[in-house]
Write a protein that holds these residues in place. Structure first.
Motif, PDB file in Angstrom:
ATOM      1  N   ALA A   1      14.583   8.529 -27.674  1.00 39.32           N
ATOM      2  CA  ALA A   1      15.436   9.245 -26.712  1.00 39.32           C
ATOM      3  C   ALA A   1      15.788  10.636 -27.230  1.00 39.32           C
ATOM      4  N   ALA A   2      16.073  10.733 -28.540  1.00 39.69           N
ATOM      5  CA  ALA A   2      16.437  12.025 -29.122  1.00 39.69           C
ATOM      6  C   ALA A   2      15.278  13.009 -29.078  1.00 39.69           C
ATOM      7  N   LEU A   3      14.049  12.521 -29.225  1.00 42.27           N
ATOM      8  CA  LEU A   3      12.879  13.410 -29.173  1.00 42.27           C
ATOM      9  C   LEU A   3      12.432  13.675 -27.737  1.00 42.27           C
ATOM     10  N   GLN A   4      12.513  12.659 -26.905  1.00 41.53           N
ATOM     11  CA  GLN A   4      12.011  12.779 -25.543  1.00 41.53           C
ATOM     12  C   GLN A   4      12.886  13.719 -24.700  1.00 41.53           C
ATOM     13  N   ALA A   5      14.176  13.674 -24.892  1.00 42.06           N
ATOM     14  CA  ALA A   5      15.085  14.485 -24.072  1.00 42.06           C
ATOM     15  C   ALA A   5      14.806  15.985 -24.191  1.00 42.06           C
ATOM     16  N   PRO A   6      14.728  16.566 -25.405  1.00 43.79           N
ATOM     17  CA  PRO A   6      14.461  18.012 -25.466  1.00 43.79           C
ATOM     18  C   PRO A   6      13.064  18.374 -24.960  1.00 43.79           C
ATOM     19  N   ILE A   7      12.095  17.476 -25.174  1.00 44.14           N
ATOM     20  CA  ILE A   7      10.739  17.767 -24.679  1.00 44.14           C
ATOM     21  C   ILE A   7      10.745  17.828 -23.158  1.00 44.14           C
ATOM     22  N   ILE A   8      11.418  16.872 -22.533  1.00 33.77           N
ATOM     23  CA  ILE A   8      11.502  16.872 -21.071  1.00 33.77           C
ATOM     24  C   ILE A   8      12.279  18.087 -20.588  1.00 33.77           C
ATOM     25  N   MET A   9      13.328  18.467 -21.315  1.00 35.99           N
ATOM     26  CA  MET A   9      14.105  19.653 -20.927  1.00 35.99           C
ATOM     27  C   MET A   9      13.250  20.923 -21.012  1.00 35.99           C
ATOM     28  N   MET A  10      12.383  21.017 -22.034  1.00 39.21           N
ATOM     29  CA  MET A  10      11.495  22.177 -22.135  1.00 39.21           C
ATOM     30  C   MET A  10      10.589  22.254 -20.912  1.00 39.21           C
TER      31      MET A  10
ATOM     32  N   GLN B   1      11.143  20.927 -17.974  1.00 41.99           N
ATOM     33  CA  GLN B   1      11.956  21.251 -16.803  1.00 41.99           C
ATOM     34  C   GLN B   1      12.335  22.723 -16.776  1.00 41.99           C
ATOM     35  N   ASN B   2      12.626  23.296 -17.935  1.00 44.26           N
ATOM     36  CA  ASN B   2      12.954  24.726 -17.982  1.00 44.26           C
ATOM     37  C   ASN B   2      11.769  25.572 -17.526  1.00 44.26           C
ATOM     38  N   ARG B   3      10.573  25.191 -17.962  1.00 41.63           N
ATOM     39  CA  ARG B   3       9.386  25.916 -17.532  1.00 41.63           C
ATOM     40  C   ARG B   3       9.168  25.747 -16.028  1.00 41.63           C
ATOM     41  N   GLN B   4       9.401  24.529 -15.529  1.00 40.95           N
ATOM     42  CA  GLN B   4       9.270  24.284 -14.093  1.00 40.95           C
ATOM     43  C   GLN B   4      10.294  25.113 -13.315  1.00 40.95           C
ATOM     44  N   GLU B   5      11.486  25.239 -13.861  1.00 36.84           N
ATOM     45  CA  GLU B   5      12.523  26.071 -13.247  1.00 36.84           C
ATOM     46  C   GLU B   5      12.075  27.526 -13.183  1.00 36.84           C
ATOM     47  N   GLU B   6      11.452  27.991 -14.251  1.00 37.03           N
ATOM     48  CA  GLU B   6      10.949  29.367 -14.288  1.00 37.03           C
ATOM     49  C   GLU B   6       9.857  29.556 -13.226  1.00 37.03           C
ATOM     50  N   LYS B   7       8.984  28.565 -13.087  1.00 39.29           N
ATOM     51  CA  LYS B   7       7.942  28.636 -12.044  1.00 39.29           C
ATOM     52  C   LYS B   7       8.582  28.696 -10.664  1.00 39.29           C
ATOM     53  N   ASP B   8       9.600  27.860 -10.442  1.00 37.85           N
ATOM     54  CA  ASP B   8      10.286  27.840  -9.155  1.00 37.85           C
ATOM     55  C   ASP B   8      10.961  29.180  -8.878  1.00 37.85           C
ATOM     56  N   ARG B   9      11.556  29.774  -9.918  1.00 41.86           N
ATOM     57  CA  ARG B   9      12.192  31.074  -9.754  1.00 41.86           C
ATOM     58  C   ARG B   9      11.154  32.132  -9.379  1.00 41.86           C
ATOM     59  N   MET B  10      10.002  32.085 -10.054  1.00 44.19           N
ATOM     60  CA  MET B  10       8.945  33.050  -9.750  1.00 44.19           C
ATOM     61  C   MET B  10       8.418  32.845  -8.317  1.00 44.19           C
ATOM     62  N   ARG B  11       8.290  31.578  -7.899  1.00 44.82           N
ATOM     63  CA  ARG B  11       7.863  31.306  -6.525  1.00 44.82           C
ATOM     64  C   ARG B  11       8.888  31.844  -5.527  1.00 44.82           C
ATOM     65  N   SER B  12      10.162  31.675  -5.842  1.00 50.59           N
ATOM     66  CA  SER B  12      11.215  32.183  -4.952  1.00 50.59           C
ATOM     67  C   SER B  12      11.145  33.705  -4.862  1.00 50.59           C
TER      68      SER B  12
END
Length: 184
Positions: free
Chosen positions: A105-114, A116-127
């Motif tokens: 859980a400690a390793l998986q959480a930051p990896i998933i957050m990374m 998601q952050n990249r996906q957020e950046e893609k969404d921002r660029m699409r917007s």
């Protein structure tokens, strides 16, 4: 109205139609460019870490992961409950299993957050891209409206000139009729 004036009026009308066709073709060409950019977006260059975080996030957030993980935990518990003597590597209360789960859980959480952050950046660029496309479309609509207004002004001017010539011709015809009636 003589034939030269009629030919001139027809030529003017053809000129207006050609201008209008040119405006429409330019607008369609610009729209095709936008569509091409949307269908063929620029390629995203990912590092190995980004690719790995995407794969972990994709697998870690899937039913396949939950199923395999549930099966593994069930087998772990069953083995450690039923095993005899030295084969019990993690007896009840399964402290080793809890430690491993915490580490995962400690390793998986930051990896998933990374990821998601990249996906957020893609969404921002699409917007931003959507905003720019909408802005460009609005600008094109305004431009087309201005061009159509100019064309309409030209046509109205030509129409008034034509009416003026027709009015002059009617006056001439009227004068001829009056002169003819006076002679008769």
């Amino acid at each position: 109205m003589n034939s030269f004036e009629m030919d001139q009026l027809l030529a003017d009308e053809n000129g207006y139609l050609k201008k209008l066709h040119k405006i429409v073709k330019e607008t369609i060409r610009a729209e095709e460019l936008i569509i091409h950019n949307l269908v063929n977006p620029p390629l995203e260059i990912l590092t190995q870490g980004q690719k790995l975080s995407d794969k972990v996030a994709r697998f870690g957030g899937s039913w396949q992961f939950i199923s395999w993980f549930g099966i593994l935990l069930t087998l772990w518990i069953i083995f450690n409950v039923l095993a005899i003597g030295t084969y019990k590597f993690d007896p009840y209360p399964f402290i080793l299993m809890n430690l491993i789960l915490s580490c995962i859980a400690a390793l998986q959480a930051p990896i998933i957050m990374m990821s998601q952050n990249r996906q957020e950046e893609k969404d921002r660029m699409r917007s931003e891209n959507d905003y720019l496309i909408n802005l460009k479309a609005e600008m094109q609509i305004r431009s087309l409206n201005k061009k159509i207004d100019i064309l309409l002004e030209d046509q109205i001017k030509t129409l008034f000139e034509t009416q003026e010539k027709q009015f002059i011709l009617l006056q001439q015809i009227n004068e001829k009729l009056e002169n003819h009636q006076l002679k008769v």
